[in-house]
Design a protein around this motif. Sequence first.
Motif, PDB file in Angstrom:
ATOM      1  N   ASN A   1       1.852   3.096   0.935  1.00  0.00           N
ATOM      2  CA  ASN A   1       1.957   4.363   0.209  1.00  0.00           C
ATOM      3  C   ASN A   1       1.713   4.180  -1.285  1.00  0.00           C
ATOM      4  O   ASN A   1       2.392   4.767  -2.134  1.00  0.00           O
ATOM      5  CB  ASN A   1       3.326   5.012   0.465  1.00  0.00           C
ATOM      6  CG  ASN A   1       3.508   5.366   1.926  1.00  0.00           C
ATOM      7  OD1 ASN A   1       2.648   5.993   2.540  1.00  0.00           O
ATOM      8  ND2 ASN A   1       4.634   4.961   2.498  1.00  0.00           N
ATOM      9  N   GLY A   2       0.724   3.330  -1.594  1.00  0.00           N
ATOM     10  CA  GLY A   2       0.293   3.129  -2.970  1.00  0.00           C
ATOM     11  C   GLY A   2       1.096   2.135  -3.779  1.00  0.00           C
ATOM     12  O   GLY A   2       0.745   1.857  -4.930  1.00  0.00           O
ATOM     13  N   SER A   3       2.169   1.572  -3.203  1.00  0.00           N
ATOM     14  CA  SER A   3       3.009   0.614  -3.924  1.00  0.00           C
ATOM     15  C   SER A   3       2.826  -0.790  -3.362  1.00  0.00           C
ATOM     16  O   SER A   3       2.780  -0.961  -2.131  1.00  0.00           O
ATOM     17  CB  SER A   3       4.490   0.995  -3.816  1.00  0.00           C
ATOM     18  OG  SER A   3       4.743   2.216  -4.469  1.00  0.00           O
ATOM     19  N   ALA A   4       2.767  -1.779  -4.240  1.00  0.00           N
ATOM     20  CA  ALA A   4       2.598  -3.159  -3.797  1.00  0.00           C
ATOM     21  C   ALA A   4       3.872  -3.656  -3.119  1.00  0.00           C
ATOM     22  O   ALA A   4       4.974  -3.491  -3.645  1.00  0.00           O
ATOM     23  CB  ALA A   4       2.270  -4.050  -4.988  1.00  0.00           C
ATOM     24  N   VAL A   5       3.712  -4.258  -1.943  1.00  0.00           N
ATOM     25  CA  VAL A   5       4.857  -4.844  -1.240  1.00  0.00           C
ATOM     26  C   VAL A   5       4.692  -6.347  -1.042  1.00  0.00           C
ATOM     27  O   VAL A   5       5.666  -7.052  -0.758  1.00  0.00           O
ATOM     28  CB  VAL A   5       5.100  -4.152   0.115  1.00  0.00           C
ATOM     29  CG1 VAL A   5       5.506  -2.696  -0.093  1.00  0.00           C
ATOM     30  CG2 VAL A   5       3.886  -4.252   1.034  1.00  0.00           C
ATOM     31  N   TRP A   6       3.462  -6.864  -1.194  1.00  0.00           N
ATOM     32  CA  TRP A   6       3.207  -8.304  -1.052  1.00  0.00           C
ATOM     33  C   TRP A   6       2.037  -8.669  -1.951  1.00  0.00           C
ATOM     34  O   TRP A   6       0.960  -8.081  -1.845  1.00  0.00           O
ATOM     35  CB  TRP A   6       2.879  -8.643   0.405  1.00  0.00           C
ATOM     36  CG  TRP A   6       2.643 -10.116   0.674  1.00  0.00           C
ATOM     37  CD1 TRP A   6       1.443 -10.777   0.688  1.00  0.00           C
ATOM     38  CD2 TRP A   6       3.636 -11.106   0.978  1.00  0.00           C
ATOM     39  NE1 TRP A   6       1.626 -12.101   0.981  1.00  0.00           N
ATOM     40  CE2 TRP A   6       2.955 -12.335   1.176  1.00  0.00           C
ATOM     41  CE3 TRP A   6       5.028 -11.060   1.114  1.00  0.00           C
ATOM     42  CZ2 TRP A   6       3.635 -13.518   1.493  1.00  0.00           C
ATOM     43  CZ3 TRP A   6       5.694 -12.232   1.429  1.00  0.00           C
ATOM     44  CH2 TRP A   6       5.014 -13.441   1.617  1.00  0.00           C
ATOM     45  N   ARG A   7       2.256  -9.614  -2.877  1.00  0.00           N
ATOM     46  CA  ARG A   7       1.178 -10.080  -3.750  1.00  0.00           C
ATOM     47  C   ARG A   7       1.412 -11.542  -4.075  1.00  0.00           C
ATOM     48  O   ARG A   7       2.542 -11.972  -4.300  1.00  0.00           O
ATOM     49  CB  ARG A   7       1.104  -9.272  -5.054  1.00  0.00           C
ATOM     50  CG  ARG A   7       0.651  -7.842  -4.847  1.00  0.00           C
ATOM     51  CD  ARG A   7       0.421  -7.097  -6.155  1.00  0.00           C
ATOM     52  NE  ARG A   7      -0.849  -7.445  -6.778  1.00  0.00           N
ATOM     53  CZ  ARG A   7      -1.395  -6.763  -7.789  1.00  0.00           C
ATOM     54  NH1 ARG A   7      -0.773  -5.698  -8.272  1.00  0.00           N
ATOM     55  NH2 ARG A   7      -2.541  -7.129  -8.305  1.00  0.00           N
ATOM     56  N   ASP A   8       0.316 -12.297  -4.075  1.00  0.00           N
ATOM     57  CA  ASP A   8       0.355 -13.700  -4.486  1.00  0.00           C
ATOM     58  C   ASP A   8       1.403 -14.492  -3.710  1.00  0.00           C
ATOM     59  O   ASP A   8       2.127 -15.314  -4.262  1.00  0.00           O
ATOM     60  CB  ASP A   8       0.611 -13.803  -5.996  1.00  0.00           C
ATOM     61  CG  ASP A   8      -0.444 -13.058  -6.804  1.00  0.00           C
ATOM     62  OD1 ASP A   8      -1.617 -13.109  -6.409  1.00  0.00           O
ATOM     63  OD2 ASP A   8      -0.077 -12.400  -7.788  1.00  0.00           O
ATOM     64  N   GLY A   9       1.512 -14.225  -2.417  1.00  0.00           N
ATOM     65  CA  GLY A   9       2.370 -15.020  -1.560  1.00  0.00           C
ATOM     66  C   GLY A   9       3.841 -14.701  -1.614  1.00  0.00           C
ATOM     67  O   GLY A   9       4.669 -15.500  -1.166  1.00  0.00           O
ATOM     68  N   ALA A  10       4.201 -13.522  -2.116  1.00  0.00           N
ATOM     69  CA  ALA A  10       5.627 -13.181  -2.213  1.00  0.00           C
ATOM     70  C   ALA A  10       5.825 -11.678  -2.081  1.00  0.00           C
ATOM     71  O   ALA A  10       4.938 -10.878  -2.427  1.00  0.00           O
ATOM     72  CB  ALA A  10       6.206 -13.664  -3.540  1.00  0.00           C
ATOM     73  N   ALA A  11       6.996 -11.287  -1.602  1.00  0.00           N
ATOM     74  CA  ALA A  11       7.357  -9.879  -1.533  1.00  0.00           C
ATOM     75  C   ALA A  11       7.573  -9.340  -2.941  1.00  0.00           C
ATOM     76  O   ALA A  11       8.044 -10.053  -3.837  1.00  0.00           O
ATOM     77  CB  ALA A  11       8.620  -9.697  -0.705  1.00  0.00           C
ATOM     78  N   CYS A  12       7.240  -8.074  -3.133  1.00  0.00           N
ATOM     79  CA  CYS A  12       7.347  -7.460  -4.460  1.00  0.00           C
ATOM     80  C   CYS A  12       8.688  -6.767  -4.699  1.00  0.00           C
ATOM     81  O   CYS A  12       8.998  -6.407  -5.842  1.00  0.00           O
ATOM     82  CB  CYS A  12       6.217  -6.445  -4.643  1.00  0.00           C
ATOM     83  SG  CYS A  12       4.563  -7.160  -4.542  1.00  0.00           S
ATOM     84  N   GLY A  13       9.452  -6.542  -3.648  1.00  0.00           N
ATOM     85  CA  GLY A  13      10.751  -5.900  -3.802  1.00  0.00           C
ATOM     86  C   GLY A  13      10.725  -4.392  -3.752  1.00  0.00           C
ATOM     87  O   GLY A  13      11.783  -3.748  -3.814  1.00  0.00           O
ATOM     88  N   ASN A  14       9.535  -3.802  -3.619  1.00  0.00           N
ATOM     89  CA  ASN A  14       9.435  -2.338  -3.527  1.00  0.00           C
ATOM     90  C   ASN A  14       9.738  -1.881  -2.102  1.00  0.00           C
ATOM     91  O   ASN A  14       9.464  -2.590  -1.130  1.00  0.00           O
ATOM     92  CB  ASN A  14       8.035  -1.875  -3.939  1.00  0.00           C
ATOM     93  CG  ASN A  14       7.733  -2.221  -5.383  1.00  0.00           C
ATOM     94  OD1 ASN A  14       8.593  -2.084  -6.240  1.00  0.00           O
ATOM     95  ND2 ASN A  14       6.519  -2.659  -5.657  1.00  0.00           N
ATOM     96  N   ARG A  15      10.269  -0.665  -1.960  1.00  0.00           N
ATOM     97  CA  ARG A  15      10.644  -0.129  -0.641  1.00  0.00           C
ATOM     98  C   ARG A  15      10.036   1.257  -0.461  1.00  0.00           C
ATOM     99  O   ARG A  15      10.748   2.260  -0.355  1.00  0.00           O
ATOM    100  CB  ARG A  15      12.162  -0.057  -0.522  1.00  0.00           C
ATOM    101  CG  ARG A  15      12.906  -1.336  -0.883  1.00  0.00           C
ATOM    102  CD  ARG A  15      12.841  -2.369   0.229  1.00  0.00           C
ATOM    103  NE  ARG A  15      13.325  -3.660  -0.228  1.00  0.00           N
ATOM    104  CZ  ARG A  15      14.585  -4.002  -0.424  1.00  0.00           C
ATOM    105  NH1 ARG A  15      15.526  -3.106  -0.205  1.00  0.00           N
ATOM    106  NH2 ARG A  15      14.914  -5.210  -0.814  1.00  0.00           N
TER     107      ARG A  15
END
Length: 481
Positions: free
Chosen positions: A460-474
């Motif tokens: 839904n337009g929010s990053a949830v995984w980048r560069d091998g790690a979770a982004c913390g967004n829900r």
Amino acid sequence: MTERCHLIFEGATVVDGTGASAFVADVAVEGDRIAAVGDLAEWTADERIDARGRVLSPGFIDVHTHDDLAVFKSPDMCCKVSQGVTSVIAGNCGISVAPFASGGPFPAPLTLLGGLHDFTYPTVAAYRADWDRTPSSINLALLVGHSSLRVTAMGDDLDRPASDDEAAAMADALRQALLEGAIGFSTGLDYPPASKAPEEEIIALARVLAEVGGRIYTSHIRDEGDQVIEALEEAIHTGGTARVRTVVSHHKCSGPKNYGRSVETLSLLNKAMASGTDIALDVYPYTASSTSLLPKYVADADQVLITHSEPHPEAAGRQLSDLCAEWNLSPEAVAEKLHPAAAIYFQMDEGDLVRIMAHPAAMIGSDGLPGMPNPHPRLWGTFPRVLGRYVREKKTLGLEQAIHKMTGLSARTFGLEERGQIAAGMAADLVLFNPETVLDVADYDDPERPSRGIEAVFVNGSAVWRDGAACGNRPGRFLAP
């Protein structure tokens, strides 16, 4: 006038999820939607991602999961977002945490999701309220489990058909759940809580799907081994009689005696489709299954790996055959001794797997068991395994074909109208990956390893995984019809 947005992927190789050929384009995201696809050099954006040499596809839809509770217990859902999954279908195989209400009996396979203390949702509305309080990183759509309905309506007296009153109670509960946002109904007819349910009981419930309108029936059929043809015929007849779309869950031909029989099963499915039956199937890209350790399952497996046992936790990671030798017991007796327990069963043929996966109506689903000690590696590796091993290495599928099976076909089959395709106006569920390196690395010895090559995942337009790690967004949403 210059257009602007919050994110642009520049120069991506776009595989749009429809099955059409890949093309190079920029993709703009504004808010939770795809804003535009094309040459967007004149647009301004808060962030630009250089996607040259990378594939941008719709987020993968895992059509066969048991993630009902995992989205609350592990809301970052690293096991899914790390492999590019942005939406899941939960409540499969007749097991759903909602609706469920029972003060006592709690038989396998409900135990695969958690304990009785976890099943706290008497209605789908209660489940959705919990979701609103504690959203996940991924989207979820929920099926209503037949076994959950049976335990609620029949208690521990499950070794028989439902009475008229019990059948009516199940139909009422299913109808309410559908009106509260469930997308369909699932069965696990091979499991003890449902194995004595006659086809008439299932047809009556499937007719509720047609009554509410446009909902789906998915089935872990009554037998995936010696009686697989008869079981498939039942699923086809059930769906056709109730006039509902039907999905055959994790289609396989189990046991060495049945290796090669996918030629028969797929021919049967093709005949049904040609006659107008609305039926599809899902498959995971492994030749081993995983579920409860039950005596009836152990005889037809080449080997059985114990993943969990409540009375004998020391058995986790052991081969059933070794325990048989140590305890001087038959495989069935060891399974009884370890119960309640779970296992991985090596019981399928690679030729069958490839044939099933390539079928035009086959979608990809992981059937992973989150929260289970020593899980099957499919929980973490399913989608990159398809892309790395069966697209790049073995060329079983073309890239566009494989992504269609993970996205557009899945969205269309399950009625997720705003997902599964890269086009202006669609939900911005997206995965950016390297087609030259994407690969599963989770295996049976170390099953909880993130895959390689998945570079960025947006829900839904929010990053949830980048560069091998979770982004913390829900940003995940409950996907109701």
